[in-house]
Write a protein that holds these residues in place. Structure first.
Motif, PDB file in Angstrom:
ATOM      1  N   UNK A   1       3.840   6.180 -12.635  1.00 50.75           N
ATOM      2  CA  UNK A   1       2.694   6.628 -11.853  1.00 50.75           C
ATOM      3  C   UNK A   1       1.584   5.607 -11.775  1.00 50.75           C
ATOM      4  N   UNK A   2       1.930   4.332 -11.863  1.00 47.99           N
ATOM      5  CA  UNK A   2       0.951   3.250 -11.848  1.00 47.99           C
ATOM      6  C   UNK A   2       0.844   2.665 -10.436  1.00 47.99           C
ATOM      7  N   UNK A   3      -0.209   3.039  -9.726  1.00 47.95           N
ATOM      8  CA  UNK A   3      -0.370   2.571  -8.361  1.00 47.95           C
ATOM      9  C   UNK A   3      -0.505   1.064  -8.254  1.00 47.95           C
ATOM     10  N   UNK A   4      -1.327   0.459  -9.112  1.00 52.33           N
ATOM     11  CA  UNK A   4      -1.536  -0.985  -9.054  1.00 52.33           C
ATOM     12  C   UNK A   4      -0.253  -1.736  -9.414  1.00 52.33           C
ATOM     13  N   UNK A   5       0.476  -1.197 -10.385  1.00 53.94           N
ATOM     14  CA  UNK A   5       1.741  -1.819 -10.777  1.00 53.94           C
ATOM     15  C   UNK A   5       2.753  -1.743  -9.646  1.00 53.94           C
ATOM     16  N   UNK A   6       2.806  -0.593  -8.970  1.00 56.76           N
ATOM     17  CA  UNK A   6       3.737  -0.429  -7.850  1.00 56.76           C
ATOM     18  C   UNK A   6       3.367  -1.366  -6.698  1.00 56.76           C
ATOM     19  N   UNK A   7       2.078  -1.462  -6.407  1.00 57.69           N
ATOM     20  CA  UNK A   7       1.616  -2.354  -5.340  1.00 57.69           C
ATOM     21  C   UNK A   7       1.961  -3.807  -5.667  1.00 57.69           C
ATOM     22  N   UNK A   8       1.713  -4.200  -6.922  1.00 58.47           N
ATOM     23  CA  UNK A   8       2.006  -5.575  -7.332  1.00 58.47           C
ATOM     24  C   UNK A   8       3.503  -5.871  -7.277  1.00 58.47           C
ATOM     25  N   UNK A   9       4.312  -4.902  -7.725  1.00 59.78           N
ATOM     26  CA  UNK A   9       5.761  -5.095  -7.719  1.00 59.78           C
ATOM     27  C   UNK A   9       6.289  -5.257  -6.297  1.00 59.78           C
ATOM     28  N   UNK A  10       5.750  -4.472  -5.358  1.00 62.41           N
ATOM     29  CA  UNK A  10       6.173  -4.597  -3.964  1.00 62.41           C
ATOM     30  C   UNK A  10       5.719  -5.926  -3.383  1.00 62.41           C
ATOM     31  N   UNK A  11       4.494  -6.336  -3.697  1.00 66.40           N
ATOM     32  CA  UNK A  11       3.991  -7.600  -3.163  1.00 66.40           C
ATOM     33  C   UNK A  11       4.821  -8.777  -3.687  1.00 66.40           C
ATOM     34  N   UNK A  12       5.155  -8.733  -4.975  1.00 66.06           N
ATOM     35  CA  UNK A  12       5.977  -9.793  -5.554  1.00 66.06           C
ATOM     36  C   UNK A  12       7.368  -9.795  -4.937  1.00 66.06           C
TER      37      UNK A  12
ATOM     38  N   UNK B   1      17.592  -6.464  -5.559  1.00 63.35           N
ATOM     39  CA  UNK B   1      17.879  -5.340  -6.455  1.00 63.35           C
ATOM     40  C   UNK B   1      16.926  -5.327  -7.643  1.00 63.35           C
ATOM     41  N   UNK B   2      16.703  -6.496  -8.246  1.00 61.77           N
ATOM     42  CA  UNK B   2      15.810  -6.573  -9.408  1.00 61.77           C
ATOM     43  C   UNK B   2      14.397  -6.124  -9.041  1.00 61.77           C
ATOM     44  N   UNK B   3      13.925  -6.539  -7.877  1.00 66.54           N
ATOM     45  CA  UNK B   3      12.585  -6.155  -7.441  1.00 66.54           C
ATOM     46  C   UNK B   3      12.496  -4.660  -7.150  1.00 66.54           C
ATOM     47  N   UNK B   4      13.538  -4.108  -6.576  1.00 73.01           N
ATOM     48  CA  UNK B   4      13.557  -2.674  -6.293  1.00 73.01           C
ATOM     49  C   UNK B   4      13.478  -1.865  -7.588  1.00 73.01           C
ATOM     50  N   UNK B   5      14.211  -2.292  -8.592  1.00 73.39           N
ATOM     51  CA  UNK B   5      14.154  -1.579  -9.874  1.00 73.39           C
ATOM     52  C   UNK B   5      12.753  -1.653 -10.480  1.00 73.39           C
ATOM     53  N   UNK B   6      12.067  -2.794 -10.313  1.00 72.81           N
ATOM     54  CA  UNK B   6      10.706  -2.933 -10.832  1.00 72.81           C
ATOM     55  C   UNK B   6       9.760  -1.969 -10.118  1.00 72.81           C
ATOM     56  N   UNK B   7       9.978  -1.779  -8.815  1.00 67.97           N
ATOM     57  CA  UNK B   7       9.150  -0.838  -8.052  1.00 67.97           C
ATOM     58  C   UNK B   7       9.387   0.586  -8.536  1.00 67.97           C
TER      59      UNK B   7
ATOM     60  N   UNK C   1       0.827  -1.199   0.000  1.00 66.18           N
ATOM     61  CA  UNK C   1       0.000   0.000   0.000  1.00 66.18           C
ATOM     62  C   UNK C   1       0.866   1.256   0.000  1.00 66.18           C
ATOM     63  N   UNK C   2       1.983   1.228   0.720  1.00 71.43           N
ATOM     64  CA  UNK C   2       2.902   2.372   0.703  1.00 71.43           C
ATOM     65  C   UNK C   2       3.409   2.623  -0.709  1.00 71.43           C
ATOM     66  N   UNK C   3       3.777   1.557  -1.416  1.00 72.80           N
ATOM     67  CA  UNK C   3       4.270   1.699  -2.787  1.00 72.80           C
ATOM     68  C   UNK C   3       3.194   2.305  -3.686  1.00 72.80           C
ATOM     69  N   UNK C   4       1.951   1.869  -3.501  1.00 74.10           N
ATOM     70  CA  UNK C   4       0.853   2.408  -4.309  1.00 74.10           C
ATOM     71  C   UNK C   4       0.655   3.895  -4.047  1.00 74.10           C
ATOM     72  N   UNK C   5       0.683   4.287  -2.771  1.00 71.78           N
ATOM     73  CA  UNK C   5       0.520   5.698  -2.421  1.00 71.78           C
ATOM     74  C   UNK C   5       1.683   6.520  -2.975  1.00 71.78           C
ATOM     75  N   UNK C   6       2.900   5.988  -2.819  1.00 70.82           N
ATOM     76  CA  UNK C   6       4.085   6.712  -3.296  1.00 70.82           C
ATOM     77  C   UNK C   6       4.053   6.929  -4.797  1.00 70.82           C
TER      78      UNK C   6
END
Length: 232
Positions: free
Chosen positions: A208-219, A195-201, A112-117
Motif C-alpha cells: 500500500x505504498x503509493x510513492x514506492x509504487x510510483x517509483x517502481x513504475x517510473x524505474x 518481469x522483474x519490474x512488474x514484480x516490484x510494482x 501516477x496510475x500505479x500510485x493510485x492503484x
C-alpha cells in the motif's frame, strides 16, 4: 472463474467489468471466441440487448472485435484496432507521432496510475496481477515474448486505479506502442527486466505504498526506454 449474476445497477458496465476480468485472468485469451449472446445472457442473468451493449463498449475500447457471421473475439495484440470516430483511441492512433513521443506520455501517466492503484488494490486484485505475471514468465520460458501479458498487466493496473478515462488512455497508448513489443525488439534482456519490474510494482501495491509504487513504475519505464531506444 465463477460468473456472477449482475444486479440492475449499471448492468452493461458490470458485464464489461466481468468480461475484462475473464481476459485479465486468462479465462479468455487473445483470439478466443466469446460465447454466443444468448449463452452470455443466461450466464449473467440479463437480456441479450444488455450483453450486446457491453460487447459494443469493449469493441470500441479495442479489446474485442465482432466478425460478420463468425462471432465476437478477443482482439489479438497484432491486430489493428478499428478506430471509432471521435474516440480517444482514434485520436491517438490517427496522430502523427514518434514512438518516443508516445513513450513520454506513458512516463507521465503510468507512474501516477500505479500510485493510485496502491491505495485501492484489494487482495483479489493482487492475485489477478500475480496470475498475469506467472503467465508472462511461462510465456517467456516457452519462447514467447510475453508481450500480451505485459499489456494486460498495465491495463489491469489502470482498472484497479478506477478511472475509466485513464483505462482508455492506457489502452490507446499500449496499442500505439505495440510495435515496441514485436519479436525483433523483445530481447532476453527486456523480457527479464519487464518481469522483474512488474514484480516490484506488485510488491509496492501489496504494501500500500503509493510513492514506492510510483517509483517502481517510473524505474520500470526508464529501464524499458533504455532498452528500446539505447539511451543511457
Amino acid at each position: 472463474m465463477e460468473i456472477q449474476r449482475v444486479g440492475r445497477k449499471s448492468i452493461s458496465e458490470e458485464i464489461v467489468v466481468q468480461i475484462r476480468r475473464m481476459v485479465d485472468e486468462g479465462h479468455l485469451s487473445p483470439g478466443d471466441r466469446l460465447p454466443a449472446e444468448r449463452v452470455m445472457a443466461e450466464m449473467f442473468g440479463v437480456s441479450r440487448t444488455t450483453v450486446r451493449e457491453g460487447i459494443k463498449s469493449l469493441a470500441e475500447a479495442g479489446m474485442l472485435e465482432s466478425r460478420q457471421g463468425a462471432g465476437t473475439f478477443v482482439r489479438r495484440m497484432d491486430d489493428q484496432p478499428v478506430p471509432q470516430a471521435g474516440s480517444l483511441i482514434d485520436a491517438i492512433l490517427a496522430g502523427d507521432y514518434s514512438l518516443a513521443d508516445v513513450f513520454d506520455v506513458r512516463k507521465m501517466v503510468e507512474p501516477e496510475i500505479a500510485a493510485i492503484a496502491s491505495g485501492k488494490a484489494k487482495p483479489d486484485d493482487i492475485t489477478r496481477l500475480e496470475a498475469i505475471l506467472h503467465q508472462q514468465e511461462e510465456a517467456i520460458r516457452t519462447g514467447s515474448s510475453g508481450g500480451e501479458h505485459d499489456q494486460r498487466f498495465h491495463q489491469l493496473l489502470a482498472d484497479i486505479a478506477g478511472n475509466k478515462v485513464l483505462r482508455e488512455l492506457v489502452t490507446a497508448l499500449h496499442d500505439a506502442l505495440a510495435r515496441s513489443r514485436a519479436d525483433d525488439v523483445q530481447s532476453p534482456e527486456r523480457q527479464k527486466a519487464s518481469v522483474a519490474s512488474h514484480w516490484a510494482i506488485v510488491a509496492a501495491l501489496k504494501n500500500g505504498h503509493g510513492m514506492q509504487a510510483e517509483r517502481a513504475m517510473r524505474e520500470h519505464l526508464d529501464e524499458v526506454e533504455k532498452i528500446i531506444f539505447g539511451t543511457k
